[in-house]
Write a protein that holds these residues in place. Structure first.
Motif, PDB file in Angstrom:
ATOM      1  N   ILE A 230       0.831  -1.197   0.000  1.00  0.00           N
ATOM      2  CA  ILE A 230       0.000   0.000   0.000  1.00  0.00           C
ATOM      3  C   ILE A 230       0.865   1.246   0.000  1.00  0.00           C
ATOM      4  O   ILE A 230       0.629   2.204  -0.745  1.00  0.00           O
ATOM      5  CB  ILE A 230      -0.962  -0.025   1.205  1.00  0.00           C
ATOM      6  CG1 ILE A 230      -2.041  -1.100   0.998  1.00  0.00           C
ATOM      7  CG2 ILE A 230      -1.607   1.341   1.409  1.00  0.00           C
ATOM      8  CD1 ILE A 230      -2.946  -1.281   2.189  1.00  0.00           C
TER       9      ILE A 230
ATOM     10  N   MET B 132      -4.623  -1.553  -3.783  1.00  0.00           N
ATOM     11  CA  MET B 132      -4.615  -1.192  -2.365  1.00  0.00           C
ATOM     12  C   MET B 132      -5.936  -1.564  -1.702  1.00  0.00           C
ATOM     13  O   MET B 132      -5.963  -2.060  -0.566  1.00  0.00           O
ATOM     14  CB  MET B 132      -4.333   0.313  -2.222  1.00  0.00           C
ATOM     15  CG  MET B 132      -2.917   0.710  -2.644  1.00  0.00           C
ATOM     16  SD  MET B 132      -2.537   2.447  -2.306  1.00  0.00           S
ATOM     17  CE  MET B 132      -3.369   3.257  -3.664  1.00  0.00           C
ATOM     18  N   GLN B 133      -7.017  -1.325  -2.390  1.00  0.00           N
ATOM     19  CA  GLN B 133      -8.330  -1.664  -1.836  1.00  0.00           C
ATOM     20  C   GLN B 133      -8.467  -3.177  -1.644  1.00  0.00           C
ATOM     21  O   GLN B 133      -8.980  -3.638  -0.614  1.00  0.00           O
ATOM     22  CB  GLN B 133      -9.422  -1.149  -2.769  1.00  0.00           C
ATOM     23  CG  GLN B 133     -10.824  -1.529  -2.346  1.00  0.00           C
ATOM     24  CD  GLN B 133     -11.868  -1.020  -3.311  1.00  0.00           C
ATOM     25  OE1 GLN B 133     -11.613  -0.101  -4.086  1.00  0.00           O
ATOM     26  NE2 GLN B 133     -13.029  -1.609  -3.283  1.00  0.00           N
TER      27      GLN B 133
ATOM     28  N   ALA C 208      -6.516  -4.348   1.461  1.00  0.00           N
ATOM     29  CA  ALA C 208      -7.126  -3.988   2.735  1.00  0.00           C
ATOM     30  C   ALA C 208      -8.369  -4.827   3.017  1.00  0.00           C
ATOM     31  O   ALA C 208      -8.549  -5.342   4.123  1.00  0.00           O
ATOM     32  CB  ALA C 208      -7.465  -2.498   2.754  1.00  0.00           C
TER      33      ALA C 208
ATOM     34  N   ARG D 126     -10.165  -1.526   6.355  1.00  0.00           N
ATOM     35  CA  ARG D 126     -10.821  -0.418   5.682  1.00  0.00           C
ATOM     36  C   ARG D 126      -9.801   0.338   4.846  1.00  0.00           C
ATOM     37  O   ARG D 126      -8.604   0.352   5.157  1.00  0.00           O
ATOM     38  CB  ARG D 126     -11.469   0.532   6.699  1.00  0.00           C
ATOM     39  CG  ARG D 126     -12.624  -0.111   7.475  1.00  0.00           C
ATOM     40  CD  ARG D 126     -13.349   0.927   8.315  1.00  0.00           C
ATOM     41  NE  ARG D 126     -12.468   1.498   9.342  1.00  0.00           N
ATOM     42  CZ  ARG D 126     -12.794   2.537  10.107  1.00  0.00           C
ATOM     43  NH1 ARG D 126     -13.971   3.132   9.948  1.00  0.00           N
ATOM     44  NH2 ARG D 126     -11.952   2.983  11.021  1.00  0.00           N
ATOM     45  N   PHE D 127     -10.315   0.997   3.784  1.00  0.00           N
ATOM     46  CA  PHE D 127      -9.425   1.718   2.869  1.00  0.00           C
ATOM     47  C   PHE D 127     -10.181   2.920   2.310  1.00  0.00           C
ATOM     48  O   PHE D 127     -11.385   2.849   2.048  1.00  0.00           O
ATOM     49  CB  PHE D 127      -8.983   0.810   1.716  1.00  0.00           C
ATOM     50  CG  PHE D 127      -8.189   1.536   0.664  1.00  0.00           C
ATOM     51  CD1 PHE D 127      -6.845   1.790   0.843  1.00  0.00           C
ATOM     52  CD2 PHE D 127      -8.807   1.975  -0.499  1.00  0.00           C
ATOM     53  CE1 PHE D 127      -6.118   2.467  -0.120  1.00  0.00           C
ATOM     54  CE2 PHE D 127      -8.092   2.649  -1.467  1.00  0.00           C
ATOM     55  CZ  PHE D 127      -6.742   2.889  -1.271  1.00  0.00           C
ATOM     56  N   SER D 128      -9.470   4.026   2.134  1.00  0.00           N
ATOM     57  CA  SER D 128     -10.032   5.214   1.485  1.00  0.00           C
ATOM     58  C   SER D 128      -8.901   5.954   0.800  1.00  0.00           C
ATOM     59  O   SER D 128      -7.744   5.913   1.228  1.00  0.00           O
ATOM     60  CB  SER D 128     -10.734   6.129   2.492  1.00  0.00           C
ATOM     61  OG  SER D 128      -9.794   6.661   3.419  1.00  0.00           O
TER      62      SER D 128
ATOM     63  N   GLU E  82      -5.460   6.194   3.042  1.00  0.00           N
ATOM     64  CA  GLU E  82      -5.570   5.705   4.412  1.00  0.00           C
ATOM     65  C   GLU E  82      -6.054   4.267   4.394  1.00  0.00           C
ATOM     66  O   GLU E  82      -6.964   3.922   3.626  1.00  0.00           O
ATOM     67  CB  GLU E  82      -6.538   6.570   5.229  1.00  0.00           C
ATOM     68  CG  GLU E  82      -6.079   8.008   5.372  1.00  0.00           C
ATOM     69  CD  GLU E  82      -7.109   8.887   6.071  1.00  0.00           C
ATOM     70  OE1 GLU E  82      -6.707   9.804   6.798  1.00  0.00           O
ATOM     71  OE2 GLU E  82      -8.319   8.636   5.880  1.00  0.00           O
ATOM     72  N   ALA E  83      -5.453   3.445   5.252  1.00  0.00           N
ATOM     73  CA  ALA E  83      -5.844   2.039   5.357  1.00  0.00           C
ATOM     74  C   ALA E  83      -5.677   1.587   6.798  1.00  0.00           C
ATOM     75  O   ALA E  83      -4.773   2.045   7.512  1.00  0.00           O
ATOM     76  CB  ALA E  83      -5.002   1.160   4.427  1.00  0.00           C
TER      77      ALA E  83
ATOM     78  N   PRO F   8     -15.225   0.579   0.170  1.00  0.00           N
ATOM     79  CA  PRO F   8     -14.379   1.261   1.137  1.00  0.00           C
ATOM     80  C   PRO F   8     -14.856   2.689   1.375  1.00  0.00           C
ATOM     81  O   PRO F   8     -15.270   3.381   0.464  1.00  0.00           O
ATOM     82  CB  PRO F   8     -13.006   1.235   0.474  1.00  0.00           C
ATOM     83  CG  PRO F   8     -13.297   1.154  -0.988  1.00  0.00           C
ATOM     84  CD  PRO F   8     -14.539   0.342  -1.106  1.00  0.00           C
TER      85      PRO F   8
END
Length: 499
Positions: A390, A453-454, A457, A463-465, A477-478, A496
């Motif tokens: 990530i 990345m999503q 996670a 969680r991922f954003s 952010e993860a 996410p």
């Protein structure tokens, strides 16, 4: 489309006037239809003669291409991205007025008033033979939208009869007749439009020969005006047909592009999952191999084992070896489905290699700082590999979309999860990923950007954003749980959100 509230009712008086107007239109349309039947019957009786004359003069004719089609018969499609200019407000208001139901009645009544007013300079009272012809040549246009052909028959017949009876030529009635020819050319099929043009030309000739109402107008000018009105209507019909064809083609192209984008995104997810599976294969295979080796060597290192214990260790070793075989088979299926390349031979990185990754980013011309909060601890290889990838993808995106921006990488060891945050300050303009599915890409060891990345996670139930940060730049952010509970699987399937 449904409405929640009741439909508003129009006033009784307005509705009564509208119904009376429609009833009067049907009465006049009945008279026009009767006249139209008479004219049509004469035309049908003369059609064989006209067809024979046409065949003698022009021979056999092929059907013309459809409106909007090219010389080869294929429909022309507007280029993607073409957009019509936004019309001004007054033009939009005018179009709305012309599309309303009361446009035809208002303009028709205005023509009647103008025709009667035009009789005054000639010294003719409104209540006269000329006034009757003037009203008959203009009033039917009030109902032209509902009953075009019957109304056109009345207007053209009244106009021609007035001229043949010696009545003076009025500009208003001439305009009404030319507009009627234009409307017929716009709505009639092409063959009927050609017959209309021939009939109109013959009528003009008869009027010049039988009466003197058009002596002040040169016959070529009258003939050109009649044919131009019909030709303009035909041209308008062709343009409207081409616009409809282009609009339908553009809609089909848009739908195709939408489906293609969805398919490409699905394929990208499949490729990224296959890549993640290959990376995790090395991690899990090493652990399972250790289980198999320890289970096989336990009976030789511990001599006081019971037969049941020895059998249990043999079962553990056999199950571990079968698990390795199934993992390799599953990895082969994923690689075949995603069209993946050969597996990587390098060892999978962990968090202890983050400083090296930061130095590589600096060597490529970027600026990056690493901050670690909390008490670092030994985590599972899957969590550390996911966190490393990530951060790697986020740095790749920063180099691509915000070259030269300052990047801050933050790791926070919490009680039950590892929080990862990567933020860049952005380039000169606000940073924006136009296609998140293609962010990242082949830069360094990066995978498929935000999709990768999503997937990493959510695979761990985290969680991922990712998106533009406040004040400019971009933030990723993860949160990666240390242990994924069975109850978190449903949460991992949700889209996410921003943490």
């Amino acid at each position: 489309m449904t409405h929640d509230g009741p439909t508003p009712q129009s006033p009784f008086g307005a509705e009564l006037v509208r119904q009376a107007w429609r009833l009067s239109g049907r009465v006049v349309a009945g008279l026009g239809q009767l006249l139209l039947w008479i004219i049509t019957g004469i035309g049908r009786a003369l059609r064989p003669v006209a067809m024979r004359i046409g065949d003698r003069l022009f021979g056999t004719r092929t059907a013309p291409p459809r409106p909007g089609a090219g010389s080869d018969g294929r429909t022309r499609i507007a280029a993607p991205g073409d957009r019509a200019a936004v019309p001004p407000r007054w033009l939009a208001a005018w179009r709305e007025f012309t599309a309303s139901w009361y446009f035809a009645p208002l303009t028709g009544v205005a023509l009647v008033v103008a025709a009667l007013a035009e009789l005054a300079p000639h010294g003719i009272p409104p209540v006269s033979v000329a006034g009757g012809f003037a009203v008959a040549a203009t009033a039917p246009l009030v109902w032209r939208r509902e009953f075009l052909r019957p109304m056109a028959a009345i207007v053209l017949s009244a106009f021609a009869a007035g001229l043949l009876s010696g009545q003076p030529l009025l500009f208003t009635t001439a305009f009404a007749a030319l507009y009627t020819l234009y409307a017929l050319g716009r709505h009639l099929p092409r063959q009927e439009t050609g017959a209309l043009a021939v009939g109109a030309a013959v009528t003009v000739g008869v009027i010049y020969l039988a009466a003197g109402s058009l002596d002040d107008v040169p016959w070529p000018a009258a003939l050109v005006a009649v044919l131009a009105a019909i030709g303009l209507g035909e041209a308008r019909r062709t343009v409207e047909g081409a616009e409809r064809t282009e609009a339908e083609a553009a809609e089909r192209t848009s739908q195709t592009l939408t489906r293609l984008s969805a398919v490409q995104r699905e394929q990208a997810v499949m490729r990224e999952r296959a890549r993640i599976a290959r990376e995790l294969h090395d991690v899990v295979a090493h652990s399972v191999s250790m289980i198999a080796v320890q289970a096989e060597t336990a009976p030789y290192t511990m001599t006081d084992l019971s037969p049941q214990a020895r059998q249990g260790f043999e079962e553990i070793a056999r199950t571990a070896r079968e698990a390795l075989v199934e993992m390799r088979r599953l990895l082969g299926v994923l690689r075949a489905d995603a069209g993946a390349g050969p597996p990587e031979s390098a060892p999978q990185p962990r968090l202890d290699r983050l400083p090296e990754l930061i130095e590589q980013h600096r060597g490529a011309g970027g600026s990056a700082e690493l901050e670690v909060r909390g008490d670092p601890r030994a985590l599972s290889a899957t969590v550390e590999l996911s966190a490393y990838r990530i951060v790697q993808e986020a740095l790749t995106n920063a180099r691509r979309h915000a070259p030269g921006a300052d990047v801050r990488v933050e790791l926070a060891y919490l009680n039950d999860r590892l929080a990862v945050r990567v933020r860049d300050t952005g380039a000169n303009a606000p940073t924006m990923v136009l296609n998140p599915a293609q962010a990242g890409g082949p830069g360094g060891q990066g995978g498929h950007g935000i999709i990768g990345m999503q997937e990493r996670a959510t695979m761990l139930g985290g969680r991922f954003s990712a998106g533009p940060a406040q004040g400019g730049g971009f933030v990723v952010e993860a949160e990666l749980p240390f242990v994924r509970e069975e109850t978190s699987r449903s949460d991992a399937e949700r889209p996410p959100g921003r943490s």
